[in-house]
Design an enzyme around this catalytic site. Structure first.
Site, PDB file in Angstrom:
ATOM      1  N   LYS A  13      50.513  55.607  50.550  1.00 24.90           N
ATOM      2  CA  LYS A  13      50.891  56.880  50.577  1.00 24.90           C
ATOM      3  C   LYS A  13      52.390  56.920  49.532  1.00 24.90           C
ATOM      4  CE  LYS A  13      49.305  58.191  54.492  1.00 24.90           C
ATOM      5  NZ  LYS A  13      49.067  57.178  55.130  1.00 24.90           N
ATOM      6  N   ARG A  88      46.779  66.014  59.002  1.00 27.39           N
ATOM      7  CA  ARG A  88      45.701  65.100  59.194  1.00 27.39           C
ATOM      8  C   ARG A  88      44.650  65.122  60.232  1.00 27.39           C
ATOM      9  NH1 ARG A  88      50.653  61.187  58.693  1.00 27.39           N
ATOM     10  NH2 ARG A  88      50.470  59.615  60.212  1.00 27.39           N
ATOM     11  N   ARG A 127      57.081  46.117  57.218  1.00 29.60           N
ATOM     12  CA  ARG A 127      57.327  46.754  56.027  1.00 29.60           C
ATOM     13  C   ARG A 127      59.144  47.135  56.890  1.00 29.60           C
ATOM     14  NH1 ARG A 127      55.491  52.562  55.647  1.00 29.60           N
ATOM     15  NH2 ARG A 127      54.811  52.189  58.103  1.00 29.60           N
ATOM     16  N   ARG A 160      60.570  50.263  60.938  1.00 26.85           N
ATOM     17  CA  ARG A 160      59.957  51.565  62.062  1.00 26.85           C
ATOM     18  C   ARG A 160      59.594  51.190  63.434  1.00 26.85           C
ATOM     19  NH1 ARG A 160      57.004  55.660  58.123  1.00 26.85           N
ATOM     20  NH2 ARG A 160      55.542  55.631  60.074  1.00 26.85           N
ATOM     21  N   ARG A 171      47.888  54.037  65.812  1.00 23.06           N
ATOM     22  CA  ARG A 171      47.981  55.074  64.625  1.00 23.06           C
ATOM     23  C   ARG A 171      46.320  54.765  64.090  1.00 23.06           C
ATOM     24  NH1 ARG A 171      52.960  52.802  62.526  1.00 23.06           N
ATOM     25  NH2 ARG A 171      52.850  54.318  60.296  1.00 23.06           N
TER      26      ARG A 171
HETATM   27  P1  AP5 Z   1      53.900  52.522  52.493  1.00 22.66           P
HETATM   28  O1  AP5 Z   1      53.384  53.405  50.747  1.00 22.66           O
HETATM   29  O2  AP5 Z   1      54.921  52.807  53.687  1.00 22.66           O
HETATM   30  O3  AP5 Z   1      52.376  53.150  53.009  1.00 22.66           O
HETATM   31  P2  AP5 Z   1      52.337  54.126  53.398  1.00 22.66           P
HETATM   32  O4  AP5 Z   1      50.837  55.351  53.143  1.00 22.66           O
HETATM   33  O5  AP5 Z   1      53.054  55.507  53.419  1.00 22.66           O
HETATM   34  O6  AP5 Z   1      52.115  54.721  55.365  1.00 22.66           O
HETATM   35  P3  AP5 Z   1      52.612  55.424  56.542  1.00 22.66           P
HETATM   36  O7  AP5 Z   1      53.076  54.283  57.929  1.00 22.66           O
HETATM   37  O8  AP5 Z   1      53.838  55.582  56.317  1.00 22.66           O
HETATM   38  O9  AP5 Z   1      51.659  56.299  56.717  1.00 22.66           O
HETATM   39  P4  AP5 Z   1      51.738  56.681  58.066  1.00 22.66           P
HETATM   40  O10 AP5 Z   1      50.627  57.658  57.544  1.00 22.66           O
HETATM   41  O11 AP5 Z   1      50.770  56.437  59.058  1.00 22.66           O
HETATM   42  O12 AP5 Z   1      53.255  57.204  58.609  1.00 22.66           O
HETATM   43  P5  AP5 Z   1      53.516  58.806  58.568  1.00 22.66           P
HETATM   44  O13 AP5 Z   1      54.638  58.572  58.613  1.00 22.66           O
HETATM   45  O14 AP5 Z   1      53.305  59.742  58.054  1.00 22.66           O
HETATM   46  O15 AP5 Z   1      53.319  51.140  52.336  1.00 22.66           O
HETATM   47  C1  AP5 Z   1      53.760  50.647  53.686  1.00 22.66           C
HETATM   48  C2  AP5 Z   1      53.877  49.187  53.031  1.00 22.66           C
HETATM   49  O16 AP5 Z   1      53.244  48.523  52.285  1.00 22.66           O
HETATM   50  C3  AP5 Z   1      55.290  49.264  52.509  1.00 22.66           C
HETATM   51  O17 AP5 Z   1      55.525  47.765  53.222  1.00 22.66           O
HETATM   52  C4  AP5 Z   1      54.828  48.833  51.368  1.00 22.66           C
HETATM   53  O18 AP5 Z   1      55.372  48.151  50.931  1.00 22.66           O
HETATM   54  C5  AP5 Z   1      53.619  48.084  51.325  1.00 22.66           C
HETATM   55  N1  AP5 Z   1      52.738  48.149  49.993  1.00 22.66           N
HETATM   56  C6  AP5 Z   1      52.625  49.103  49.555  1.00 22.66           C
HETATM   57  N2  AP5 Z   1      51.323  49.254  47.969  1.00 22.66           N
HETATM   58  C7  AP5 Z   1      51.145  48.101  48.443  1.00 22.66           C
HETATM   59  C8  AP5 Z   1      50.706  47.015  47.415  1.00 22.66           C
HETATM   60  N3  AP5 Z   1      49.615  47.381  46.357  1.00 22.66           N
HETATM   61  N4  AP5 Z   1      50.477  45.850  47.864  1.00 22.66           N
HETATM   62  C9  AP5 Z   1      50.546  45.336  48.613  1.00 22.66           C
HETATM   63  N5  AP5 Z   1      51.852  45.650  49.665  1.00 22.66           N
HETATM   64  C10 AP5 Z   1      51.728  46.872  49.497  1.00 22.66           C
HETATM   65  O19 AP5 Z   1      53.505  59.488  60.328  1.00 22.66           O
HETATM   66  C11 AP5 Z   1      54.103  58.495  61.093  1.00 22.66           C
HETATM   67  C12 AP5 Z   1      53.906  59.302  62.542  1.00 22.66           C
HETATM   68  O20 AP5 Z   1      54.489  60.395  62.310  1.00 22.66           O
HETATM   69  C13 AP5 Z   1      52.437  59.201  62.641  1.00 22.66           C
HETATM   70  O21 AP5 Z   1      51.993  58.382  63.693  1.00 22.66           O
HETATM   71  C14 AP5 Z   1      52.538  61.007  63.530  1.00 22.66           C
HETATM   72  O22 AP5 Z   1      52.711  60.367  64.607  1.00 22.66           O
HETATM   73  C15 AP5 Z   1      53.488  61.637  62.556  1.00 22.66           C
HETATM   74  N6  AP5 Z   1      52.756  62.769  61.760  1.00 22.66           N
HETATM   75  C16 AP5 Z   1      53.171  62.370  60.407  1.00 22.66           C
HETATM   76  N7  AP5 Z   1      52.614  63.981  59.893  1.00 22.66           N
HETATM   77  C17 AP5 Z   1      52.213  63.906  60.797  1.00 22.66           C
HETATM   78  C18 AP5 Z   1      51.519  64.862  60.739  1.00 22.66           C
HETATM   79  N8  AP5 Z   1      50.806  65.898  60.007  1.00 22.66           N
HETATM   80  N9  AP5 Z   1      51.015  65.919  61.950  1.00 22.66           N
HETATM   81  C19 AP5 Z   1      50.682  65.349  62.905  1.00 22.66           C
HETATM   82  N10 AP5 Z   1      51.916  64.156  63.396  1.00 22.66           N
HETATM   83  C20 AP5 Z   1      52.090  63.431  61.678  1.00 22.66           C
END
Ligand code: AP5
Length: 215
Positions: A13, A88, A127, A160, A171
């Site tokens: 994402k 979420r 990552r 991270r 997660r």
């Molecule tokens: P990346 O693009 O970073 O993936 P992502 O989908 O953004 O993954 P996240 O881990 O950031 O999502 P998340 O939803 O768990 O985290 P968030 O920060 O929202 O890609 C991942 C890796 O894959 C990278 O190394 C990239 O290079 C690689 N990659 C990408 N595309 C590729 C491809 N095609 N082929 C190969 N490799 C590839 O949330 C973190 C925490 O914050 C949550 O756990 C929660 O505690 C809190 N939080 C955030 N939002 C909320 C909310 N709305 N409500 C409550 N708690 C929340």
């Protein structure tokens, strides 16, 4: 364009959102990034969020909703925005609908990036992110030329805190139980689009753009 990006942790994402910002010149609103900044700044909210994020659980809806509402009301969101990692759960999705209805800024699309479970663990444990410019790398798929050093700005790369195997498992469970039901939620609203998030990042981006530009 007002867009929600859906997908499991590691689906890509954030990667796709960064490319969409460049192309469509609209801001990305990542609740994860906003929360991580609060943690890094050591604010009271950040302190509360850190404990929860380190466990791989969701931060309370009330906190996240307040952060999003404050952000979408800013001037640069008038021409559109990309919500990444929000909503979420169903309660957040309903609150978002109400918030955007009141602001007369309804969503255009919810795009689900679909990646098989088996790929997600490797993507997340591999990552690395630059402390300086936030450029993302992956030690397995797209490593930096020099270990732990950013190709773009020479900054130090970090892993991270929630990208540890045990936290990732939690997660992914939270995604299945709380977030995956939103795929049906947006399907029922008639605004769901889906893309396979496997293959090269550029190929996926092309598919994403063609889906978003289709009426
Ligand atoms: P990346 O693009 O970073 O993936 P992502 O989908 O953004 O993954 P996240 O881990 O950031 O999502 P998340 O939803 O768990 O985290 P968030 O920060 O929202 O890609 C991942 C890796 O894959 C990278 O190394 C990239 O290079 C690689 N990659 C990408 N595309 C590729 C491809 N095609 N082929 C190969 N490799 C590839 O949330 C973190 C925490 O914050 C949550 O756990 C929660 O505690 C809190 N939080 C955030 N939002 C909320 C909310 N709305 N409500 C409550 N708690 C929340």
């Amino acid at each position: 364009m007002r867009l929600v990006l859906l997908g499991a942790p590691g689906a890509g994402k954030g990667t796709q959102a960064k490319m969409l910002i460049e192309k469509y010149k609209i801001p990305q609103i990542s609740t994860g990034d906003i929360l991580r900044k609060a943690v890094a700044d050591g604010t009271p909210l950040g302190k509360e969020a850190k404990t929860i994020m380190d466990k791989g659980e969701l931060v309370p809806d009330k906190i996240v909703l307040g952060l999003v509402e404050e952000r979408v009301k800013q001037e640069d969101c008038k021409k559109g925005f990309i919500l990444d990692g929000f909503p979420r759960n169903t309660a957040q999705a309903e609150a978002l609908d109400k918030m955007l209805k009141d602001l007369r800024m309804p969503l255009d699309s919810a795009l689900s990036v679909d990646v098989p479970k088996d790929d997600l663990m490797k993507r997340l444990t591999g990552r690395r992110t630059c402390k300086g410019c936030q450029q993302m790398y992956n030690v397995y798929y797209s490593p930096s030329k020099k270990k732990d050093v950013c190709d773009k700005c020479g900054g130090e790369l970090f892993q991270r805190g929630d990208d540890k195997e045990e936290t990732i498992k939690k997660r992914l469970d939270v995604y299945d139980s709380s977030t995956a039901p939103l795929i049906d939620y947006y399907k029922k609203k008639g605004i769901l689009k889906s893309v396979k998030g496997v293959g090269s990042i550029d190929e996926i981006f092309k598919k994403v753009c063609s889906l978003l530009e289709r009426e």
